[in-house]
Design a protein around this motif. Structure first.
Motif, PDB file in Angstrom:
ATOM      1  N   LEU A  83     -20.739  51.509   4.592  1.00 50.76           N
ATOM      2  CA  LEU A  83     -21.048  52.837   5.132  1.00 50.76           C
ATOM      3  C   LEU A  83     -22.062  53.550   4.243  1.00 50.76           C
ATOM      4  N   ILE A  84     -21.824  53.537   2.945  1.00 48.98           N
ATOM      5  CA  ILE A  84     -22.730  54.193   2.000  1.00 48.98           C
ATOM      6  C   ILE A  84     -24.116  53.556   2.070  1.00 48.98           C
ATOM      7  N   GLY A  85     -24.165  52.235   2.056  1.00 47.33           N
ATOM      8  CA  GLY A  85     -25.449  51.550   2.128  1.00 47.33           C
ATOM      9  C   GLY A  85     -26.212  51.880   3.390  1.00 47.33           C
ATOM     10  N   TYR A  86     -25.519  51.889   4.514  1.00 46.80           N
ATOM     11  CA  TYR A  86     -26.168  52.181   5.796  1.00 46.80           C
ATOM     12  C   TYR A  86     -26.753  53.598   5.799  1.00 46.80           C
ATOM     13  N   VAL A  87     -25.968  54.575   5.373  1.00 44.81           N
ATOM     14  CA  VAL A  87     -26.424  55.964   5.392  1.00 44.81           C
ATOM     15  C   VAL A  87     -27.575  56.182   4.410  1.00 44.81           C
ATOM     16  N   TYR A  88     -27.462  55.675   3.198  1.00 42.60           N
ATOM     17  CA  TYR A  88     -28.527  55.887   2.214  1.00 42.60           C
ATOM     18  C   TYR A  88     -29.814  55.186   2.607  1.00 42.60           C
ATOM     19  N   ARG A  89     -29.710  53.973   3.164  1.00 40.94           N
ATOM     20  CA  ARG A  89     -30.936  53.284   3.606  1.00 40.94           C
ATOM     21  C   ARG A  89     -31.593  54.038   4.751  1.00 40.94           C
ATOM     22  N   ALA A  90     -30.799  54.587   5.651  1.00 47.16           N
ATOM     23  CA  ALA A  90     -31.350  55.309   6.804  1.00 47.16           C
ATOM     24  C   ALA A  90     -31.997  56.625   6.408  1.00 47.16           C
TER      25      ALA A  90
END
Length: 171
Positions: A83-90
């Motif tokens: 979840l963290i990776g997805y949000v930060y990359r986006a």
């Protein structure tokens, strides 16, 4: 931030806060401090206030997405670090590490009184964190809690989370 600013998300967010954490109650032992080596440099640099706000809003928009171990997309589900990776990359084009242990070394430690939306929240009872989420303000954070669950909004002062050792990081 007031509930009126959440617009159409106000009622669902309030309901999620009121439902609380359904995790097992904490043990009576006091949590140990999370061990963090010196912070490593991060490619994304310091987050602007606007980016931090975008991170929080994006994370809130994923509430209700199913949990899936190893998951890192809305379609496939999320685990906490996915979840963290997805949000930060986006929202930042940064590529966070994939595990909670690696996240503990990503960014700068933030004192409790200086936390802000978009900061990472790391939890544990020992020297290594075991869970992470995204702080969204007013003592709340978004996270993917466990198998069979969904991405949800919880309060840091709930019975379970307040018994955990907590650390805030800012990439």
């Amino acid at each position: 931030m007031t509930w009126q600013k959440w617009g159409r998300w106000g009622t669902p967010v309030l309901l999620l806060v009121l439902t609380g954490c359904s995790s097992a109650p904490p043990t009576a032992s006091a949590p140990a401090a999370i061990h963090r080596p010196a912070p490593l440099p991060v490619d994304s640099g310091r987050l602007s206030s606007e980016m931090a706000h975008d991170i929080a809003i994006h994370a809130l928009g994923l509430v209700g997405t199913p949990y899936r171990y190893g998951g890192n997309t809305p379609d496939g589900g999320f685990d906490c670090s996915g979840l963290i990776g997805y949000v930060y990359r986006a929202r930042t084009a940064a590529a966070p590490p994939r595990t909670v242990a690696q996240l503990a070394q990503w960014g700068q430690t933030v004192p409790l009184e200086q936390r802000r939306t978009g900061d990472l929240v790391l939890f544990g009872r020992g020297r290594t964190p075991t869970h992470a989420g995204i702080y969204v303000g007013e003592g709340r954070f978004v996270h993917a809690p466990s198998t069979g669950g969904q991405v949800r909004l919880d309060h840091l002062q709930s019975r379970y989370w307040s018994a955990q050792q907590v650390a805030f990081l800012r990439p």
